[in-house]
Write an enzyme that holds these catalytic residues in place. Structure first.
Site, mmCIF file in Angstrom:
data_model
loop_
_atom_site.group_PDB
_atom_site.id
_atom_site.type_symbol
_atom_site.label_atom_id
_atom_site.label_comp_id
_atom_site.label_asym_id
_atom_site.label_seq_id
_atom_site.Cartn_x
_atom_site.Cartn_y
_atom_site.Cartn_z
ATOM 1 N N CYS A 39 0.802 -1.227 0.000
ATOM 2 C CA CYS A 39 0.000 0.000 0.000
ATOM 3 C C CYS A 39 0.832 1.274 0.000
ATOM 4 O O CYS A 39 0.333 2.341 -0.315
ATOM 5 C CB CYS A 39 -0.959 0.005 1.188
ATOM 6 N N GLU A 1259 -21.247 11.363 -0.180
ATOM 7 C CA GLU A 1259 -21.511 10.015 -0.702
ATOM 8 C C GLU A 1259 -21.905 9.959 -2.172
ATOM 9 O O GLU A 1259 -21.701 8.949 -2.838
ATOM 10 C CB GLU A 1259 -22.667 9.387 0.076
HETATM 11 S S1 FES Z 1 3.207 -1.170 2.378
HETATM 12 FE FE1 FES Z 1 1.383 -1.096 3.516
HETATM 13 S S2 FES Z 1 2.115 -0.775 5.492
HETATM 14 FE FE2 FES Z 1 3.886 -1.119 4.396
#
Ligand code: FES
Ligand SMILES: Cc1cc2nc3c(=O)[nH]c(=O)nc-3n(C[C@H](O)[C@H](O)[C@H](O)COP(=O)(O)OP(=O)(O)OC[C@H]3O[C@@H](n4cnc5c(N)ncnc54)[C@H](O)[C@@H]3O)c2cc1C
Ligand code: FES
Length: 1328
Positions: A39, A1259
């Site tokens: 992420c 929304e």
């Molecule tokens: S890449 Fe998601 S917390 Fe490290």
């Protein structure tokens, strides 16, 4: 390390990950959101001295996968080291905040670090480099556009809209079109001022620490060993030492990037007591070029490999670089930049992941592995035997991979790479392939052929036998047919194969081959022209199959109405003011719940969840867990002093579990590691119960529902069906959705010493609900409990109900142990436990005239509510109330039921049923259009509300803004001429199809109950004139605090700089309503306004007496005169009610109207799509803050796009959720943003009802994301028409590549084997 330039010796336990390590300085800027490298929230910059180039190399990494020992000799810069509000902001931080690139701010430090690292390497990057740098960072709030915009201000070619000034830009056309009531000067397209930005000055950047430079210049050759409690980390300085160590510890793995070992250790429990880290060994980073090929050291990172290949490609003639080009193509989309910086070539090859992007190409490209051990060196081919892990073809335990040799390709040899994933970037491939053919010189006869696939078996699969049988064949259609047959036979995928999507994968196996066939044919044509005229090739009529969709940098324009020129400058209402926490988000100084420093005697809680879907709990054995070091207690239902939830929704179960993932008990330990270790030791015995229901279909069969049916009816539906020209019936399936807020559920409960008081710090949309639940659970009065919410890292409805459950369990732990308790869910647990958007199954019957006028519509829908009621009753009510969307249909019947199944309970989610339900209505329209042979937009227009009217539930409204949005959207997008261009394109391209759609929207704001429409605020003015504002709304990233300060500033007639909001607290504003239903700013704004007006009224006599005085003078005087400078404001909000018996009511205070248009292109052979353009026109009336409102619209549109295109929850036949992290569940990434993305707020629109005539926009944009869905469906329908397949098909959302590919049926989908569903157990089951 980090904030200041200092060097930290890595003396901690070796296996400690960087992010977990208790640093000497407490740094909380780097965020933890997934723990799997997927992420980017934890992005930091690593700087290392490169002994080869003698330069410092800066690269971004994901800290959650980096063992602390691997950072020996490296400098790490976290967001705190980049800049700070207290000292000096870095331009990256300033610009991301001022460009409105932060909402909740949880992803922002990661974004800052990715851009910062890019700038350290390229102070004036290209836009492509910017896209590449951000490809591994997820944001769930903004929709990426403003983040990109901020980064773009550093780019060379940055000029905003690239079309500006060319006559093609929408801005060039002026705003005085017939639908725009405002004059062109009223419309603004600037949300921030570029000229205000401080310039980038690379000389201000932190230097590489001299101590580290000295270390690098005199490299340590000695072996460094770090001993930990359970793991020893050994870093040899020379190859000789490494080989000796490998003999001594043959079972010890080498660890390089840790991107393969790390996740396996974390999630699969792999354990290695000794790890060998060879990063200091220069032989593993060597690169050598010969006239025959290229040798790359196994220790090179994939990012370095990418650069090496790009350089070699630029140096050599094209015919020699076929394999390199294929590898480079895949390296561009393999993971995100951070992972490519960490992962090594050797680690990638040796891991032999089943969906490795490189191994299929290396295998067909005849790569050789150069192995080395104390015994000497040897070479083995990277072939099918190695990939299959055959002992005879593998490394010996004492051997290591030193380098990889990849030969040049030759003339008449062609190599290609193919891959299809759920999204274009940062997603593992469903299927990938490497293909190589060598043709006999001057002919089209196959001399050699290699094909390898990933994603179709346990490792890369080579189609060796098929290739052998095709040798000597000519490269023509006959060969292609035979090859497809052979491949499907050899690369067989069983129906129950892990990962599912079996028929899709089989289809890709042959579709990729077809692409390769055409590519080679295309190249042959060129060669034949050059070398011989004796061979003749027919024209290729299938050229449209060839091109992949490129990654393109999105562009767009945001239009909004400027404030009146007479509005005082200090009055910020209506201006695009930056989020008040924007700069703090960007510097990492914004505190989220888990950033609160550990408090004295704090303990950590971890949850034990059910592994059975429906079972009786026979026993729970805690003994082994309680014996573990650090474990203090295990909290079960017996420990609850007060009420254990509701009868049918227990906080902790007593004797029965209703779903996999239900919380059973909770371990309390000194550290999170100890608590998590202990939960594995708790032994629960179950006795399975019947029935076990997962799907809506089964729930209907078992009559398993959570609440009574909700029904609305108007006219006489049966009679109307008799009179219409045509009737169509159909089905719609909409999958669920995970909230995927970047900050997982978090709560910290601190028991106080006196009077059973508790302080609860919690990430919630509804602190009063947490407070009430804890009170009833502990059986103590509400007034002893204070809930504090500083900010929430994204909620989207998922933090309305769940935080109360977690808060209550943690509070029981805190009361029982007397210690503060911290409970932070892992991403995996969060996704498993908390539920999400309700999956839906809908049936419709629609009756219409041949001209497209709909006379009767009957919709029956079912949502999968999971195992408890939660918010399901309200969701189904809202869904049914909103089903008619923008259409006036005389005879209607809407029915909805919430099914009870043995899945985690589903809950509130942005849009609250509307995005799922209305997809049925819009699908009916498309079906009607197809039957009438008319365009869907015509049917929409024909049936839309036109004049003041009443809805199905008899609420009166005027559709005027709706029609304006629709017309403006048609006009701004040149819809009709683009429709014609799309048709032209489609006529010429068989394998690629474009689709276009425009969708209207009438969205209801607010709750359907009067008691929910109330809000309070507390405003204090202090003697120095500063103002503290408190209100009942939680800051979720939607900018409510910013808007409240704008309101207070206008009312008190002082600049916003006087104002502050500290937190939302149940002690300052009691009995609050959840911040939800798009109405938070609206009702709280009125309360703040009320408080400020009360205060101003009190100040009036003083101001009158001294009109020339300053604010400070007046406040001082007021204090002297004993005038209270504190006031409570209250808004006794809108009346709203619904009588379900009569089917009538006034359930919503007001509507938001909008329209969205989207154009896409699909690849019929792979199912991939490209979003060419999206335009939104939204009726925001007088926006309080256009930057925030446009941010909400864009963010929710992209989230909606995710719901309808990529986000897919997968459940096992036993009801276990497989998709529990960003690897398996794909939310949109930056490369998913439409290439052109425009938003306009409707000008000169007013509503008398709301604060300053604004509207709540949190929304509504979500549903507009369906424009992308309908554009894809439009393209698919065109393909089906051309292929003579029934145009009408079951609508299924999300429109994943799998759905698109299988819907565009052709000779390849026909040739794949199909399994009888009765003969195998599928890997996953559809629950909608
Ligand atoms: S890449 Fe998601 S917390 Fe490290
Ligand atoms: C978020 C994420 C996304 C990803 N996306 C993709 C993707 O889209 N496509 C794709 O193909 N892959 C993807 N991957 C997988 C990634 O490519 C591999 O994990 C990576 O290449 C492994 O390299 P590493 O250096 O991290 O290996 P490590 O984890 O350090 O080691 C892996 C294994 O290789 C062995 N090893 C390493 N070097 C040697 C050597 N020189 N000699 C002998 N043995 C050695 C180790 O002992 C260990 O067993 C992704 C991974 C992550 C975490
Ligand atoms: S601002 Fe990006 S996740 Fe919230």
């Amino acid at each position: 390390m980090t904030s200041q330039t200092s060097v930290m010796e890595a003396t901690c336990p070796p296996w400690h990950l960087f992010l977990d390590h208790p640093l000497p300085v407490r740094l909380t800027g780097t965020k933890y959101a997934c723990g799997t490298g997927s992420c980017g929230a934890c992005t930091v910059m690593v700087s290392k001295h490169d002994p080869m180039s003698k330069k410092i190399r800066h690269f971004s990494i994901t800290a959650c996968l980096v063992p602390i020992c691997s950072l020996y000799g490296a400098a790490v810069t976290t967001v705190e080291g980049v800049g700070s509000i207290k000292t000096k902001l870095h331009p990256v931080q300033e610009r991301i905040a001022k460009s409105h690139g932060t909402q909740c701010g949880f992803c922002t430090p990661g974004m800052v670090m990715s851009i910062y690292t890019l700038l350290r390497n390229h102070p004036q990057p290209s836009e492509d480099q910017l896209m590449e740098a951000l490809g591994g960072n997820l944001c769930r709030c903004t929709g990426y556009r403003p983040i990109l915009e901020s980064g773009r201000t550093f780019c060379v070619e940055s000029n905003g809209c690239q079309q500006k000034g060319t006559g093609k830009c929408c801005l060039d056309q002026g705003e005085n079109d017939s639908f725009s009531h405002g004059k062109s000067s009223d419309i603004s397209t600037d949300l921030f001022m570029k000229d205000e930005f401080q310039p980038l000055d690379p000389t201000q950047d932190l230097i590489f620490p001299p101590e580290l430079l000295r270390m690098a210049e005199n490299p340590e050759k000695r072996t460094l060993t770090f001993h930990g409690e359970r793991v020893t980390w050994i870093s040899p300085g020379t190859l000789k030492d490494l080989l000796e160590l490998k003999v001594k510890h043959p079972e010890a793995p080498l660890i390089l990037g840790n991107t393969s070992l790390g996740p396996a250790m974390k999630s699969q429990g792999h354990f290695h007591p000794i790890l060998l880290y060879p990063a200091r060994i220069s032989e593993l980073s060597m690169v050598s070029k010969t006239s025959e090929g290229l040798t790359i050291g196994a220790g090179c990172s994939l990012a370095q490999v990418k650069d090496i290949l790009a350089e070699r490609i630029s140096e050599l003639p094209e015919e020699k670089t076929q394999t390199y080009r294929a590898l480079l193509k895949h390296l561009k989309s393999l993971a995100g930049q951070q992972i490519r910086n960490m992962a090594s070539l050797g680690g990638h090859i040796i891991s032999r992941h089943y969906n490795s992007d490189m191994n299929p190409i290396l295998a067909v490209g005849n790569a050789t592995l150069n192995l080395i051990s104390e015994e000497g060196t040897r070479q083995i081919p990277l072939n099918e035997h190695f990939l299959a892990g055959l002992a005879s073809a593998d490394l010996k335990p004492e051997e290591i991979l030193e380098s990889v040799y990849i030969p040049h390709s030759q003339k008449w040899e062609f190599v290609s790479a193919f891959r299809q994933a759920q999204c274009q970037q940062n997603a593992l491939a469903d299927v990938n392939a490497g293909m190589r053919v060598l043709l006999k010189e001057g002919t089209d006869t196959i001399e050699d052929l290699s094909i390898a696939y990933g994603g179709v078996g346990v490792t890369t699969i080579s189609a060796h036998n098929s290739c052998q049988q095709l040798l000597g064949r000519r490269w023509n259609e006959l060969m292609l047919d035979e090859a497809c047959r052979l491949l499907l036979d050899e690369v067989s995928i069983p129906g129950s194969a892990p990962g599912g999507s079996v028929e899709f994968k089989r289809t890709l196996v042959v579709s990729f081959l077809f692409k390769f066939y055409l590519e080679v044919l295309q190249e042959l044509k060129k060669l034949v022209k050059l070398f011989s005229d004796c061979l003749h090739y027919p024209e290729i009529s299938d050229l449209s199959a060839l091109e992949d969709f490129p990654v393109t940098v999105p562009q767009g324009v945001q239009r909004y109405q400027s404030v009146d020129s007479h509005q005082p400058l200090q009055d910020s209402v209506g201006r695009p003011i930056m989020h008040v926490s924007g700069l703090k988000h960007a510097t990492g100084e914004a505190m989220f719940c888990d950033d609160i420093p550990r408090v004295d005697k704090e303990l950590f809680m971890a949850l034990v969840t059910s592994t059975r879907a429906h079972a009786k709990i026979i026993s729970i054995d805690l003994s082994e867990a309680l014996e573990l070091p650090g474990v203090l207690d295990v909290i079960t239902a017996k420990d609850i002093p007060g009420t254990n939830g509701a009868e049918d929704d227990k906080l902790l179960p007593v004797d029965e579990v209703l779903c996999v993932g239900q919380i059973i008990c909770a371990v309390v330990a000194e550290t999170d590691v100890q608590a998590k270790r202990a939960i594995k030791m708790i032994k629960i015995t179950y006795e399975d119960l019947e029935p076990v229901i997962f799907t809506i279909e089964d729930a209907i069969k078992h009559n398993s529902f959570l609440c009574p049916e909700k029904k609305l009816e108007q006219g006489n539906i049966e009679e109307a069906f008799e009179k219409v020209d045509q009737v169509v019936e159909g089905e719609v399936h909409v999958g669920g959705q995970e909230h995927f807020y970047m900050e997982t559920q978090t709560v910290l409960v601190i028991p106080k010493t006196e009077d059973k008081e508790l302080d609860i710090y919690v990430s919630t949309q509804d602190p009063a609900h947490v407070q009430k639940t804890v009170s009833s659970t502990l059986n103590i009065p509400i007034n002893r409990i204070t809930c504090h919410v500083k900010r929430v890292g994204g909620g989207f409805g998922g933090k309305v109900g769940r935080p109360a459950v977690l808060g209550a369990i943690a509070a029981v732990g805190a009361i029982k142990t007397g210690h503060p308790i911290r409970l932070v869910l892992d991403r995996e647990d969060d996704m498993l436990i908390t539920g999400g958007r309700h999956p839906l199954f809908g049936k419709y019957k629609v009756g219409f005239m041949n001209n497209g006028r709909i006379k009767a519509l009957d919709i029956e829908c079912f949502i999968n509510g999971g195992c408890t009621l939660d918010e399901s009753e309200q969701v189904i009510e809202f869904l049914v109330l909103r089903l008619e969307n923008a259409y006036k249909i005389q005879n209607l019947r809407f029915r909805g039921r919430a099914c009870m199944t043995n899945l985690p309970s589903n809950t509130a989610f942005r849009g609250f049923g509307f995005p799922q339900g209305t997809l049925i209505t819009e699908s009916c329209i498309t079906a009607v259009a197809a039957k009438c042979g008319l365009l869907p937009e015509k049917i929409r227009e024909k049936n839309m509300y036109k004049t003041v009217d009443k809805t199905i539930y008899k609420q009166a409204f005027s559709p005027e803004p709706l029609i304006r949005c629709w017309n403006e959207c048609l006009d701004k997008t040149s819809f009709h001429s683009r429709r014609m261009q799309v048709e032209e394109f489609n006529k010429k391209n068989y394998w690629k199809k474009k689709g276009i759609a425009i969708i209207p929207m009438k969205f209801t704001v607010g709750f359907a109950a009067t008691s929910y429409h109330q809000a309070a605020a507390l405003v204090h003015i202090y003697t120095d004139g500063s103002v503290l504002v408190t209100h009942g709304g939680s800051e979720l990233g939607q900018g409510i605090h910013t808007k409240m300060l704008q309101v207070a500033s206008r009312e008190l007639k002082i600049p916003m700089s006087y104002m502050h909001i500290c937190e939302t607290s149940t002690a300052t504003v009691p009995n609050t309503i959840a911040t939800a239903a798009s109405i938070g700013s609206d009702v709280n704004g009125r309360a703040v306004q009320n408080a400020c007006q009360i205060l101003l009224k009190r100040l009036e006599p003083i101001i009158k007496k001294n009109p020339e005085g300053t604010w400070e003078d007046w406040i001082e005087a007021a204090f002297e005169q004993r005038i209270s400078l504190s006031a409570t404001g209250y808004f006794r909000g809108y009346k709203a009610f619904m009588d379900w018996e009569k089917g009538e009511g006034d359930p919503f205070p007001y509507y938001v109207y909008g329209a969205a248009c989207s154009e896409v292109e699909i690849d019929c052979l792979t199912g991939a799509h490209k979003k060419i353009r999206a335009d939104i026109v939204m009726d925001a009336c007088c926006s309080l803050n256009p930057a925030i409102d446009i941010g909400q619209i864009e963010g929710s549109f992209i989230q909606g796009m995710g719901l309808y295109t990529t986000e897919e929850l997968k459940y096992s036949p036993e009801g276990v959720l497989y998709s529990r992290g960003p690897d398996d569940y794909k939310i949109p990434t930056i490369t998913d943003v439409p290439v052109e993305f425009n938003v306009s707020l409707l000008s000169s629109s007013h509503t008398p009802l709301t604060i300053y005539s604004s509207k709540g926009l949190g929304e509504s944009g979500m549903f507009l994301g369906s424009a992308v869905f309908f554009a894809i469906a439009d393209a698919v329908a065109t393909a089906r028409r051309e292929r003579d397949i029934a145009e009408h098909f079951t609508v299924k959302s999300p429109a994943t590549p799998e759905w698109v590919r299988m819907a565009c049926a052709d000779r390849f989908t026909e040739m794949i084997p199909r399994d009888d569903p009765k003969t195998f157990k599928p890997w996953s089951i559809p629950i909608a």
